[in-house]
Write a protein that holds these residues in place. Structure first.
Motif, PDB file in Angstrom:
ATOM      1  N   GLU A  12       0.677  -1.300  -0.004  1.00 40.57           N
ATOM      2  CA  GLU A  12      -0.032   0.133  -0.015  1.00 40.57           C
ATOM      3  C   GLU A  12       0.844   1.470   0.023  1.00 40.57           C
ATOM      4  N   GLU A  13       1.925   1.089   0.701  1.00 42.60           N
ATOM      5  CA  GLU A  13       2.785   2.457   0.982  1.00 42.60           C
ATOM      6  C   GLU A  13       3.387   2.706  -0.433  1.00 42.60           C
ATOM      7  N   LEU A  14       4.014   1.611  -1.009  1.00 46.29           N
ATOM      8  CA  LEU A  14       4.921   1.683  -2.174  1.00 46.29           C
ATOM      9  C   LEU A  14       3.905   2.211  -3.470  1.00 46.29           C
ATOM     10  N   ARG A  15       2.678   1.788  -3.644  1.00 46.14           N
ATOM     11  CA  ARG A  15       1.718   2.168  -4.531  1.00 46.14           C
ATOM     12  C   ARG A  15       1.174   3.209  -4.226  1.00 46.14           C
ATOM     13  N   ALA A  16       1.332   3.850  -3.137  1.00 42.78           N
ATOM     14  CA  ALA A  16       0.626   5.226  -2.916  1.00 42.78           C
ATOM     15  C   ALA A  16       1.698   6.532  -3.117  1.00 42.78           C
ATOM     16  N   ASN A  17       3.084   6.087  -3.279  1.00 48.53           N
ATOM     17  CA  ASN A  17       4.173   6.914  -3.634  1.00 48.53           C
ATOM     18  C   ASN A  17       4.748   6.966  -4.995  1.00 48.53           C
ATOM     19  N   PRO A  18       4.106   7.051  -6.067  1.00 43.13           N
ATOM     20  CA  PRO A  18       4.797   6.736  -7.494  1.00 43.13           C
ATOM     21  C   PRO A  18       5.896   8.040  -7.491  1.00 43.13           C
ATOM     22  N   GLN A  19       7.039   7.476  -8.400  1.00 42.89           N
ATOM     23  CA  GLN A  19       8.206   8.372  -8.369  1.00 42.89           C
ATOM     24  C   GLN A  19       8.002   8.903  -9.877  1.00 42.89           C
ATOM     25  N   PRO A  20       8.385  10.080 -10.309  1.00 45.08           N
ATOM     26  CA  PRO A  20       8.659  10.554 -11.707  1.00 45.08           C
ATOM     27  C   PRO A  20      10.068   9.784 -12.105  1.00 45.08           C
ATOM     28  N   THR A  21       9.899   9.569 -13.570  1.00 45.17           N
ATOM     29  CA  THR A  21      11.123   8.633 -13.996  1.00 45.17           C
ATOM     30  C   THR A  21      11.344   9.208 -15.574  1.00 45.17           C
ATOM     31  N   LEU A  22      12.643   8.949 -15.848  1.00 40.42           N
ATOM     32  CA  LEU A  22      12.949   9.203 -17.374  1.00 40.42           C
ATOM     33  C   LEU A  22      13.106   7.807 -18.124  1.00 40.42           C
ATOM     34  N   ARG A  23      13.237   6.859 -17.277  1.00 44.24           N
ATOM     35  CA  ARG A  23      13.405   5.446 -17.833  1.00 44.24           C
ATOM     36  C   ARG A  23      11.911   5.083 -18.581  1.00 44.24           C
ATOM     37  N   ALA A  24      12.160   4.074 -19.539  1.00 40.96           N
ATOM     38  CA  ALA A  24      11.039   3.386 -20.323  1.00 40.96           C
ATOM     39  C   ALA A  24      10.238   2.726 -19.376  1.00 40.96           C
ATOM     40  N   VAL A  25       9.115   3.221 -19.533  1.00 39.58           N
ATOM     41  CA  VAL A  25       7.728   2.549 -18.726  1.00 39.58           C
ATOM     42  C   VAL A  25       6.840   1.676 -19.258  1.00 39.58           C
ATOM     43  N   SER A  26       6.427   0.556 -19.089  1.00 37.98           N
ATOM     44  CA  SER A  26       5.377  -0.089 -19.447  1.00 37.98           C
ATOM     45  C   SER A  26       4.032   0.037 -18.672  1.00 37.98           C
ATOM     46  N   ALA A  27       3.193   0.636 -19.449  1.00 38.54           N
ATOM     47  CA  ALA A  27       1.672   1.024 -18.660  1.00 38.54           C
ATOM     48  C   ALA A  27       1.220  -0.354 -17.926  1.00 38.54           C
ATOM     49  N   GLY A  28       1.196  -1.387 -19.149  1.00 35.95           N
ATOM     50  CA  GLY A  28       0.723  -2.527 -18.589  1.00 35.95           C
ATOM     51  C   GLY A  28       1.282  -3.281 -17.383  1.00 35.95           C
ATOM     52  N   MET A  29       2.754  -2.909 -17.295  1.00 34.80           N
ATOM     53  CA  MET A  29       3.455  -3.583 -16.106  1.00 34.80           C
ATOM     54  C   MET A  29       3.330  -2.995 -14.937  1.00 34.80           C
ATOM     55  N   GLU A  30       3.181  -1.352 -14.967  1.00 38.02           N
ATOM     56  CA  GLU A  30       2.866  -0.546 -14.003  1.00 38.02           C
ATOM     57  C   GLU A  30       1.476  -1.086 -13.116  1.00 38.02           C
TER      58      GLU A  30
END
Length: 302
Positions: A12-30
């Motif tokens: 719950e804590e990890l999912r409540a605190n998303p971080q900005p990033t410049l790396r490639a991100v997969s929306a499905g995996m997020e």
């Protein structure tokens, strides 16, 4: 309980605190990050971290092969070309780290895939939970009469009940003795690293398992197969659902060319050519052994 209250709070804590990033991100995996997919009676699989996506596979391929890929007009086509021609290196550019809770006997099968990084819960330092895998009645089966390493028909009635009772009582008794042997306030007791040797193979362990996509596909090709043992296949199936959302182009190519495809020997290809010409081909004139012929016919019939 598959997850402890502490683990649930961490998620719950990890999912409540998303971080900005410049790396490639997969929306499905997020959508999968940190969330547990429950497996068996007490197990789970959850994604801890990942690197790369479909685009990363193509990026690596174009750097490596240069002009050789210019005839491929899009990422999906390129990925299918790479999979079709067994170009494995670009798929190694993607990685995934999983947290898995699984029975020890499943872990012993799983660890045979030696191309991953593994860190397992240590029963030398910690006390294992009283959690055991007890199969559902439909998965209690006799030894196969045609396959030395598989199961046959499901047990029924009194025989199924007898086996289930043995599994439950043995697991409970072993864990009771495990607790009794470990150091207590009023006795010296046995070291945890020694007391654990009395525990049954159906007790649950946990590990972090990190692997690149190429080697993950090899794992899934073997363990998500219908012939794989049920208890490891359900974990592979859960991982397939994650990978399909993570790298959809790569997973579709994997399904088509690896899971749904087949590799034929020279003799098998010769038989196919003869069949297409209208010849009557049998095991006796195929040049194959009975086992090879049975597997060949299984490919054609399925």
């Amino acid at each position: 309980m598959p997850l402890s209250p502490e683990q649930l709070a961490e998620i719950e804590e990890l999912r409540a605190n998303p971080q900005p990033t410049l790396r490639a991100v997969s929306a499905g995996m997020e959508q999968h990050l940190y969330k547990p997919l429950e497996v068996l009676d007490h197990g789970f699989v959850r994604v801890i971290d990942y690197m790369g996506d479909d685009a990363a596979i193509c990026q690596a391929a174009r750097v490596s092969y240069g002009k050789g890929t210019k005839s491929v007009s899009n990422d999906e086509g390129l990925i299918r070309y790479l999979m079709r021609h067994w170009h494995s290196t670009p798929f190694e550019m993607c990685e995934i780290k999983l947290h898995v809770k699984l029975p020890v006997f499943v872990a012993r099968q799983w660890i045979r895939h030696r191309t991953a990084n593994v860190n397992e819960y240590s029963a030398r330092y910690s006390i294992l939970d009283r959690e055991f895998y007890i199969p559902e009645p439909q998965h209690i089966a006799a030894q196969s009469v045609v396959n030395n390493q598989g199961r046959g028909e499901a047990l029924t009635g009194e025989e199924a009940a007898r086996v289930l009772e043995i599994l439950k009582s043995d697991a409970a008794r072993c864990y009771d003795h495990y607790e009794e042997m470990i150091s207590q306030e009023d006795q010296q007791g046995l070291a945890r690293e020694l007391a654990r040797m009395n525990l049954p193979a159906n007790i649950y362990t946990q590990w972090y398992w990190k692997v690149d996509l190429h080697n993950l596909f090899h794992f899934l090709r073997l363990r998500a197969d219908a012939h794989a043992q049920y208890e490891i296949r359900v974990y592979a199936d859960a991982i397939c659902n994650v990978v399909a959302d993570w790298v959809p182009f790569a997973f579709k190519a994997f399904e088509d060319y690896r899971m749904g495809g087949a590799t034929l020997s020279t003799k098998a290809l010769d038989c196919v050519r003869r069949m297409l010409k209208g010849e009557d081909v049998s095991q006796e004139n195929s040049g194959m052994s009975k086992g090879e012929w049975r597997e060949f016919m299984g490919i054609l019939e399925n």
